[in-house]
Design a protein around this motif. Structure first.
Motif, PDB file in Angstrom:
ATOM      1  N   MET A  90     -34.486 -21.765  10.180  1.00  0.00           N
ATOM      2  CA  MET A  90     -33.985 -21.546   8.823  1.00  0.00           C
ATOM      3  C   MET A  90     -34.785 -22.359   7.816  1.00  0.00           C
ATOM      4  SD  MET A  90     -30.073 -21.981   7.320  1.00  0.00           S
ATOM      5  CE  MET A  90     -29.326 -20.981   8.606  1.00  0.00           C
ATOM      6  N   ARG A  91     -35.179 -23.576   8.217  1.00  0.00           N
ATOM      7  CA  ARG A  91     -36.001 -24.390   7.326  1.00  0.00           C
ATOM      8  C   ARG A  91     -37.387 -23.761   7.129  1.00  0.00           C
ATOM      9  NH1 ARG A  91     -33.794 -28.720  10.373  1.00  0.00           N
ATOM     10  NH2 ARG A  91     -35.754 -28.973  11.522  1.00  0.00           N
ATOM     11  N   ARG A  92     -37.948 -23.223   8.182  1.00  0.00           N
ATOM     12  CA  ARG A  92     -39.295 -22.647   8.097  1.00  0.00           C
ATOM     13  C   ARG A  92     -39.320 -21.368   7.266  1.00  0.00           C
ATOM     14  NH1 ARG A  92     -43.470 -24.412  11.204  1.00  0.00           N
ATOM     15  NH2 ARG A  92     -43.005 -26.022  12.752  1.00  0.00           N
ATOM     16  N   LEU A  93     -38.348 -20.501   7.490  1.00  0.00           N
ATOM     17  CA  LEU A  93     -38.336 -19.211   6.792  1.00  0.00           C
ATOM     18  C   LEU A  93     -37.568 -19.278   5.482  1.00  0.00           C
ATOM     19  CD1 LEU A  93     -37.776 -16.831   9.836  1.00  0.00           C
ATOM     20  CD2 LEU A  93     -39.917 -17.306   8.644  1.00  0.00           C
ATOM     21  N   ALA A 113     -28.120 -15.985   1.320  1.00  0.00           N
ATOM     22  CA  ALA A 113     -27.412 -17.024   0.564  1.00  0.00           C
ATOM     23  C   ALA A 113     -25.955 -16.608   0.371  1.00  0.00           C
ATOM     24  CB  ALA A 113     -28.094 -17.241  -0.785  1.00  0.00           C
ATOM     25  N   THR A 114     -25.117 -17.035   1.287  1.00  0.00           N
ATOM     26  CA  THR A 114     -23.683 -16.752   1.235  1.00  0.00           C
ATOM     27  C   THR A 114     -22.931 -18.053   1.483  1.00  0.00           C
ATOM     28  OG1 THR A 114     -23.538 -16.310   3.617  1.00  0.00           O
ATOM     29  CG2 THR A 114     -24.044 -14.425   2.180  1.00  0.00           C
ATOM     30  N   PRO A 115     -21.620 -18.089   1.173  1.00  0.00           N
ATOM     31  CA  PRO A 115     -20.842 -19.294   1.487  1.00  0.00           C
ATOM     32  C   PRO A 115     -20.907 -19.659   2.967  1.00  0.00           C
ATOM     33  CG  PRO A 115     -19.625 -17.892  -0.028  1.00  0.00           C
ATOM     34  CD  PRO A 115     -20.844 -17.113   0.379  1.00  0.00           C
ATOM     35  N   MET A 116     -21.000 -18.658   3.857  1.00  0.00           N
ATOM     36  CA  MET A 116     -21.069 -18.938   5.288  1.00  0.00           C
ATOM     37  C   MET A 116     -22.312 -19.744   5.638  1.00  0.00           C
ATOM     38  SD  MET A 116     -20.973 -16.214   8.485  1.00  0.00           S
ATOM     39  CE  MET A 116     -22.637 -15.566   8.194  1.00  0.00           C
ATOM     40  N   VAL A 117     -23.443 -19.363   5.095  1.00  0.00           N
ATOM     41  CA  VAL A 117     -24.689 -20.085   5.361  1.00  0.00           C
ATOM     42  C   VAL A 117     -24.676 -21.448   4.672  1.00  0.00           C
ATOM     43  CG1 VAL A 117     -27.181 -20.076   4.979  1.00  0.00           C
ATOM     44  CG2 VAL A 117     -26.048 -18.008   5.797  1.00  0.00           C
ATOM     45  N   ALA A 118     -24.187 -21.483   3.442  1.00  0.00           N
ATOM     46  CA  ALA A 118     -24.168 -22.737   2.683  1.00  0.00           C
ATOM     47  C   ALA A 118     -23.270 -23.789   3.318  1.00  0.00           C
ATOM     48  CB  ALA A 118     -23.720 -22.464   1.247  1.00  0.00           C
ATOM     49  N   SER A 119     -22.272 -23.362   4.080  1.00  0.00           N
ATOM     50  CA  SER A 119     -21.309 -24.310   4.652  1.00  0.00           C
ATOM     51  C   SER A 119     -21.784 -24.953   5.953  1.00  0.00           C
ATOM     52  CB  SER A 119     -19.977 -23.585   4.920  1.00  0.00           C
ATOM     53  OG  SER A 119     -20.134 -22.617   5.952  1.00  0.00           O
ATOM     54  N   GLN A 120     -22.940 -24.548   6.473  1.00  0.00           N
ATOM     55  CA  GLN A 120     -23.407 -25.089   7.750  1.00  0.00           C
ATOM     56  C   GLN A 120     -23.759 -26.573   7.623  1.00  0.00           C
ATOM     57  OE1 GLN A 120     -23.199 -23.226  10.622  1.00  0.00           O
ATOM     58  NE2 GLN A 120     -22.229 -21.835   9.124  1.00  0.00           N
ATOM     59  N   ARG A 121     -23.311 -27.362   8.598  1.00  0.00           N
ATOM     60  CA  ARG A 121     -23.602 -28.793   8.602  1.00  0.00           C
ATOM     61  C   ARG A 121     -24.925 -29.099   9.300  1.00  0.00           C
ATOM     62  NH1 ARG A 121     -18.128 -28.571  10.001  1.00  0.00           N
ATOM     63  NH2 ARG A 121     -18.575 -29.046  12.190  1.00  0.00           N
ATOM     64  N   PHE A 122     -25.461 -28.124  10.004  1.00  0.00           N
ATOM     65  CA  PHE A 122     -26.732 -28.279  10.705  1.00  0.00           C
ATOM     66  C   PHE A 122     -27.634 -27.124  10.304  1.00  0.00           C
ATOM     67  CE2 PHE A 122     -29.669 -27.328  14.121  1.00  0.00           C
ATOM     68  CZ  PHE A 122     -30.132 -28.573  14.524  1.00  0.00           C
ATOM     69  N   THR A 123     -28.888 -27.440   9.947  1.00  0.00           N
ATOM     70  CA  THR A 123     -29.846 -26.409   9.562  1.00  0.00           C
ATOM     71  C   THR A 123     -30.847 -26.198  10.690  1.00  0.00           C
ATOM     72  OG1 THR A 123     -29.668 -27.035   7.227  1.00  0.00           O
ATOM     73  CG2 THR A 123     -31.561 -25.686   7.857  1.00  0.00           C
ATOM     74  N   PRO A 124     -30.837 -25.050  11.346  1.00  0.00           N
ATOM     75  CA  PRO A 124     -31.791 -24.800  12.419  1.00  0.00           C
ATOM     76  C   PRO A 124     -33.228 -24.841  11.900  1.00  0.00           C
ATOM     77  CG  PRO A 124     -30.040 -23.164  12.428  1.00  0.00           C
ATOM     78  CD  PRO A 124     -29.916 -23.929  11.143  1.00  0.00           C
ATOM     79  N   PRO A 125     -34.172 -25.296  12.722  1.00  0.00           N
ATOM     80  CA  PRO A 125     -35.579 -25.328  12.287  1.00  0.00           C
ATOM     81  C   PRO A 125     -36.088 -23.992  11.778  1.00  0.00           C
ATOM     82  CG  PRO A 125     -35.311 -26.567  14.319  1.00  0.00           C
ATOM     83  CD  PRO A 125     -34.000 -25.911  14.055  1.00  0.00           C
ATOM     84  N   VAL A 128     -34.010 -19.487   2.977  1.00  0.00           N
ATOM     85  CA  VAL A 128     -33.013 -18.473   2.634  1.00  0.00           C
ATOM     86  C   VAL A 128     -33.501 -17.738   1.395  1.00  0.00           C
ATOM     87  CG1 VAL A 128     -30.601 -18.051   2.043  1.00  0.00           C
ATOM     88  CG2 VAL A 128     -31.196 -19.923   3.611  1.00  0.00           C
ATOM     89  N   LYS A 129     -33.994 -16.537   1.575  1.00  0.00           N
ATOM     90  CA  LYS A 129     -34.628 -15.797   0.477  1.00  0.00           C
ATOM     91  C   LYS A 129     -33.820 -14.590   0.006  1.00  0.00           C
ATOM     92  CE  LYS A 129     -39.347 -17.082   1.877  1.00  0.00           C
ATOM     93  NZ  LYS A 129     -39.566 -17.981   0.747  1.00  0.00           N
ATOM     94  N   LEU A 130     -32.815 -14.189   0.764  1.00  0.00           N
ATOM     95  CA  LEU A 130     -32.036 -13.017   0.408  1.00  0.00           C
ATOM     96  C   LEU A 130     -30.694 -13.425  -0.195  1.00  0.00           C
ATOM     97  CD1 LEU A 130     -32.620 -10.909   3.659  1.00  0.00           C
ATOM     98  CD2 LEU A 130     -33.632 -10.481   1.412  1.00  0.00           C
ATOM     99  N   ASN A 131     -30.133 -12.535  -1.026  1.00  0.00           N
ATOM    100  CA  ASN A 131     -28.795 -12.771  -1.551  1.00  0.00           C
ATOM    101  C   ASN A 131     -27.881 -11.603  -1.153  1.00  0.00           C
ATOM    102  OD1 ASN A 131     -29.100 -10.617  -3.512  1.00  0.00           O
ATOM    103  ND2 ASN A 131     -30.302 -12.039  -4.748  1.00  0.00           N
ATOM    104  N   LEU A 166     -27.455  -3.242   9.767  1.00  0.00           N
ATOM    105  CA  LEU A 166     -28.341  -3.950   8.853  1.00  0.00           C
ATOM    106  C   LEU A 166     -28.795  -5.226   9.537  1.00  0.00           C
ATOM    107  CD1 LEU A 166     -26.268  -3.644   5.542  1.00  0.00           C
ATOM    108  CD2 LEU A 166     -27.866  -1.993   6.546  1.00  0.00           C
ATOM    109  N   MET A 167     -30.091  -5.541   9.414  1.00  0.00           N
ATOM    110  CA  MET A 167     -30.653  -6.701  10.114  1.00  0.00           C
ATOM    111  C   MET A 167     -31.413  -7.580   9.109  1.00  0.00           C
ATOM    112  SD  MET A 167     -32.041  -4.822  13.579  1.00  0.00           S
ATOM    113  CE  MET A 167     -32.313  -6.374  14.470  1.00  0.00           C
ATOM    114  N   PRO A 168     -30.706  -8.432   8.393  1.00  0.00           N
ATOM    115  CA  PRO A 168     -31.380  -9.348   7.471  1.00  0.00           C
ATOM    116  C   PRO A 168     -31.703 -10.685   8.127  1.00  0.00           C
ATOM    117  CG  PRO A 168     -29.032  -9.468   7.109  1.00  0.00           C
ATOM    118  CD  PRO A 168     -29.243  -8.478   8.242  1.00  0.00           C
ATOM    119  N   LEU A 169     -32.643 -11.393   7.497  1.00  0.00           N
ATOM    120  CA  LEU A 169     -32.824 -12.809   7.802  1.00  0.00           C
ATOM    121  C   LEU A 169     -31.699 -13.574   7.109  1.00  0.00           C
ATOM    122  CD1 LEU A 169     -36.690 -13.386   7.673  1.00  0.00           C
ATOM    123  CD2 LEU A 169     -35.173 -14.032   9.545  1.00  0.00           C
ATOM    124  N   PHE A 170     -31.908 -14.815   6.811  1.00  0.00           N
ATOM    125  CA  PHE A 170     -30.856 -15.659   6.262  1.00  0.00           C
ATOM    126  C   PHE A 170     -30.511 -15.241   4.835  1.00  0.00           C
ATOM    127  CE2 PHE A 170     -33.395 -18.175   9.277  1.00  0.00           C
ATOM    128  CZ  PHE A 170     -32.439 -18.309  10.270  1.00  0.00           C
TER     129      PHE A 170
END
Length: 253
Positions: A195-198, A181-193, A200-203, A175-179
């Protein structure tokens, strides 16, 4: 009754997948390193089989596979490799140990599971492996370098085993999703550009649904979400320089 064994099962995509397959009547096995969350989910699913596991421990992986599959006449219909970690940040600013840990869990852990599962898959009709890959396996993503590298490895292993294990009647895909919304993504202290542009649209439930589709209509690579389906299609048709140009634009600060 079909059975599925899920790594990274205690939260996020793994937990959503466990709930969905359990609702559909499958026998679900849960593996995760988080004992508390794992126990809670097992209770929620009516006492589902579960075991605390570090996927980088090859001996423990073999023991877990044997324990689960012994309860199912030595058979395994579906292995879902969902365990993985993400650490975002400029490559040189992250400790080397962070990069190594990412590769150990995301790649070595998956290798351990596939290797240990093979004997059980081989003796099961319609057996299948679903690996969690990522849109990051399409083109290397800045500020996610080791994660992206790990998913390139997952993609390569998936393609190789899909061909190699055909003769055994085992289907392998990812399976190849984009970003997501999981605890793993939410816990990141740095947001890559990117990720900001696209954004987080999937759950997690959408990824679980994709896993269900993959279990019944397998492909080698299953892009998830309309954004990445478009990017994936364009990536297959466009020359390499175009893919680099698109990723460069998406990764601008």
């Amino acid at each position: 009754m079909h059975n599925i064994l899920i790594t990274g099962a205690a939260s996020g995509i793994g937990a959503a997948t466990a709930r969905l397959f359990h609702r559909q009547g499958w026998s679900v096995g849960l593996l995760d390193i988080d004992r508390g969350a794992l126990t809670a989910l097992a209770e929620e699913l009516g006492g589902a089989w579960h075991q605390v596991l570090d996927v980088t421990d090859a001996d423990a992986v073999r023991e877990a596979l044997e324990a689960f599959c012994t309860q199912h006449d030595g058979q395994l219909r579906l292995l879902f490799n969902g365990a993985g970690i993400l650490r975002c940040g400029p490559f040189a600013e992250l400790a080397l140990e962070e990069h190594v840990r990412t590769l150990n869990i995301n790649v070595l852990g998956l290798l351990n599971l596939c290797h240990a599962a093979f004997p059980y898959l081989k003796r099961t009709a319609n057996a299948q492996v679903i690996n969690m890959s990522s849109a990051s396996a399409q083109y290397g993503v800045p500020s996610m370098a080791s994660y992206s590298a790990s998913k390139f490895a997952v993609r390569g292993l998936t393609e190789a085993l899909e061909l190699e294990w055909r003769e055994h009647g085992i289907r392998v895909g990812d399976l190849m999703p984009l970003f997501v919304a999981t605890p793993m993504v939410a816990s990141q202290r740095f947001t890559p550009p990117v990720m900001r542009r696209l954004s987080v649209k999937l759950n997690a439930e959408q990824i679980a649904q994709a896993a269900w589709q993959q279990a019944h209509g397998p492909t080698v690579h299953r892009p998830v979400g309309w954004q990445f389906r478009l990017l994936y299609l364009s990536g297959q048709l466009a020359p390499a320089w175009m893919n680099r140009l698109v990723m460069g634009w998406l990764s601008r600060a």
